[in-house]
Design a protein around this motif. Structure first.
Motif, short mmCIF file in Angstrom:
data_model
loop_
_atom_site.label_atom_id
_atom_site.label_comp_id
_atom_site.label_asym_id
_atom_site.label_seq_id
_atom_site.Cartn_x
_atom_site.Cartn_y
_atom_site.Cartn_z
N LEU A 5 -19.15 -1.81 61.55
CA LEU A 5 -19.49 -1.44 62.87
C LEU A 5 -20.67 -2.38 63.68
O LEU A 5 -20.63 -2.18 64.93
N SER A 6 -21.13 -3.43 63.06
CA SER A 6 -22.23 -4.16 63.84
C SER A 6 -21.20 -4.84 64.99
O SER A 6 -21.72 -5.31 66.05
N THR A 7 -19.89 -5.09 64.69
CA THR A 7 -19.23 -5.55 65.75
C THR A 7 -18.07 -4.43 66.14
O THR A 7 -17.48 -4.13 65.09
N PRO A 8 -18.22 -3.70 67.33
CA PRO A 8 -17.07 -2.76 67.38
C PRO A 8 -15.68 -2.87 67.21
O PRO A 8 -15.34 -4.25 67.51
#
Length: 151
Positions: A5-8
């Motif tokens: 989830l560090s990049t949605p």
């Protein structure tokens, strides 16, 4: 913190467009095998490698049309109205991508078979060479030893 989830994730509507787009451009070895077995008349599978690779082994029912010869010979080998499915060696080779681009430039509907010849062989589908048609054992890292993966 999540690595995933560090990049949605994209919004669902963007995801629909993206994944539907991928399916419009790509197919897999299982679906190609099913269409060849069913003798679907509007699909032509094209081996984009050269004659030496063809003799080493190819998909039964495919036609040989090396990428460099597509512009000169496609109209002779692919009936009007058919969708072309290109394949080359495997995921480490972009030959089928280059060939698909050439077919598209000529006005043919085209899809690329992801995995290429490598995954066709690794999933245990039939192969033809000078010895005839045979199957290799399914590689359990690419397909189930018996039956379908169910996806």
């Amino acid at each position: 913190m999540s690595n995933v989830l560090s990049t949605p994730a994209a919004p669902p509507s963007d995801a629909v467009a993206h994944f539907a787009g991928r399916l419009a451009f790509e197919t897999d070895v299982s679906d190609v095998h099913a269409d060849l077995e069913a003798r679907v008349p509007d699909v032509v599978v094209v081996d984009t490698r050269g004659p030496d690779a063809w003799r080493q082994g190819h998909i039964p029912g495919a036609v040989l049309l090396a990428t460099g010869e597509i512009a000169a010979s496609a109209a002779e080998l692919v009936p009007a109205g058919c969708t072309v499915v290109t394949y080359c060696w495997g995921p480490g080779c972009n030959g089928s991508t280059v060939a698909a681009l050439e077919f598209a430039r000529l006005g043919f509907p085209v899809k690329e078979m992801i995995g290429g010849y490598e995954y066709w062989v690794r999933e245990g589908y039939p192969v033809r060479d000078e010895r005839g048609v045979y199957r290799r054992t399914v590689d359990d890292l690419t397909g189930p030893a018996a039956g379908s993966c169910g996806c």
